[in-house]
Structure formats: C-alpha cells, structure tokens
Write an enzyme that holds these catalytic residues in place. Structure first.
Site, short mmCIF file in Angstrom:
data_model
loop_
_atom_site.label_atom_id
_atom_site.label_comp_id
_atom_site.label_asym_id
_atom_site.label_seq_id
_atom_site.Cartn_x
_atom_site.Cartn_y
_atom_site.Cartn_z
N PRO A 90 0.81 -1.22 0.00
CA PRO A 90 0.00 0.00 0.00
C PRO A 90 0.84 1.27 0.00
O PRO A 90 0.37 2.33 -0.40
CB PRO A 90 -0.82 -0.11 1.29
CG PRO A 90 -0.85 -1.55 1.61
CD PRO A 90 0.46 -2.10 1.13
N ARG A 154 -2.73 -7.54 -21.28
CA ARG A 154 -3.50 -7.15 -22.47
C ARG A 154 -2.72 -6.19 -23.37
O ARG A 154 -3.13 -5.93 -24.50
CB ARG A 154 -4.84 -6.56 -22.07
CG ARG A 154 -4.77 -5.25 -21.33
CD ARG A 154 -6.11 -4.87 -20.71
NE ARG A 154 -7.20 -4.92 -21.66
CZ ARG A 154 -7.48 -3.96 -22.53
NH1 ARG A 154 -6.71 -2.90 -22.57
NH2 ARG A 154 -8.51 -4.06 -23.35
#
Length: 247
Positions: A90, A154
């Site tokens: 984080p 992708r």
C-alpha cells in the site's frame, strides 16, 4: 512473457487466469503464469509458519523473510536471468496505465503478495518495484496482483484480437475513451449519433477526438492537467466548454 506469483493462497488465481483473454494467451503460448505457495518453503517443518509477532510490539503479524527468500531463491535457480520483482505494498508507487506499459516491456515478472499486517522490512530488499493498486488496504496482495497482471498482459503483442485496441483504451492516450455504439442503431428510442452511421471516416475521427475530450472534461478533468493538448485539441476543448456552459 513469464509471470511468477508468490502467494499463500494460490487457489485464488485459478479461476481468474484460466478464463477469458489471459486463459487464451496462455493456450497460445504468449504467456506463462505460475503461482507458488511460499508456505511450502518455510523452515518450520512441523507447522510451516510464515508469520510472527513484530519486534517492539504492534498490532497483527508480519510475514517472516525466510519463506519468501527461500521461494525466490528456488525461482531464481529454476529460471535464472533478469526479473522485475513487484512487491504488493500500500505504500508503493500507485499503479496506472503508464506503470502497466512499463511492466509490459519486461520478459519476466514476479509478484510477491503479502498478507497479514505486513512484511518484515527485509523482504523489501527483494523487490525492484513496490506498487500499490490505490489508496486503500486489501486483505492481501492477491487481488491487486490480479488487476495489475490483467492490465499488463493485455498490452502484450498478440494477446488482444486487435493489437490496436489497447492503444485506444481509456488512459492509453492520457484521456478517457470516446463513447462507443453497436447494433441496433435505434434501441428503445435511444439513437446512435448520425455521424457514426455516415461512413465519413474523417468526420468520425473528429467526433471520436472531441467526445474523448468531452468525456474527460466532464468525468475526469484532473487528467487534462497531466496531458499536453495539441492546438486542435485545445480548440475542441474550448468548443466543449462553451457547449457545456450553454447547456
């Protein structure tokens, strides 16, 4: 590309990476993904412990360095060579399309997925990159890794049916993608814009450019501060601002 994932919950990835575009990319040998349960590398033979209490006190448990280092050592033995090692954290750099493009240029990615309260600080030394999905905290790094891998994969040549598709995605140019339509031209009184039915490719390209700017201006005006608009785009944006103010 080869992707290795170090996780305490390898089963979480099975359904995700066996389906859709990522599954097809693996079938076509464009991508090789392997998930390693680093609990198996714990030197605690009896209980396979991977976490412990933090020195100095504190809430929760920390991942111990030993199992992660041992798993990385085994991975390096099996697959020597340069790797980008991404630690899900984080506190890391926020993930976006630019980061995805950078990762897509690598041949071998390794994602280390944390769990519990956090990592022993020495685990950070394994990482070439520390990346966060956003300004919130997940139960573990697995979901973040899935999103990052999907976004990155992708962009690889041949993964999408049309290699131009990714270049026109939202954020690919710094702007949101223009609205898109398919058949029927009229559905329940909702009509496809006439220009898209005109067959005039120049007018259609102009409409795409303007509506991409309009959508960005209305939904994500912060993005306009991060891109350098051409003179033509600046002119279109001025038109949009006038139109939206009038409305």
């Amino acid at each position: 590309m080869r992707i290795d994932i170090l996780s305490l919950f390898p089963g979480m990835f099975t359904g995700v990476f066996d389906q859709s575009i990522i599954g097809k990319a693996q079938q076509r040998k464009l991508l090789d993904i392997d998930v390693t349960d680093f609990r198996a590398y714990s030197d605690d033979i009896k209980h396979h412990t991977v976490d412990d209490y933090p020195y100095g006190g504190g809430e929760g448990m920390l991942l111990k360095p030993q199992p992660v280092y041992a798993a990385m050592h085994a991975l390096n033995q099996q697959h020597p060579g340069d790797k980008r090692v991404i630690l899900m954290d984080p506190a890391g750099k926020k993930f976006d399309q630019t980061v995805a493009k950078d990762l897509a240029s690598s041949q071998h990615l390794v994602f280390i997925c944390g769990h519990y309260e956090g990592y022993d600080e020495r685990i950070h030394r394994l990482a070439t990159d520390e990346i966060s999905l956003g300004d919130y905290v997940l139960t573990g790094g697995e979901l973040a890794a899935m999103v990052m891998i999907d976004t990155t994969v992708r962009l690889l040549p041949g993964v999408l049916g049309n290699d131009q598709s990714a270049s026109h995605d939202s954020f690919a140019t710094g702007l949101l993608e223009h609205p898109q339509y398919t058949r029927p031209a009229n559905y329940a009184g909702m009509q496809v814009p006439d220009v898209l039915l005109s067959g005039n490719h120049q007018l259609i390209a102009q409409w795409h450019a303007k509506e991409s700017l309009r959508r960005t201006y209305l939904r994500r005006p912060d993005l306009l501060q991060k891109v350098t608009l051409t003179l033509e785009q600046q002119k279109l944006l001025a038109e949009i601002q006038a139109e939206e103010t009038k409305d």
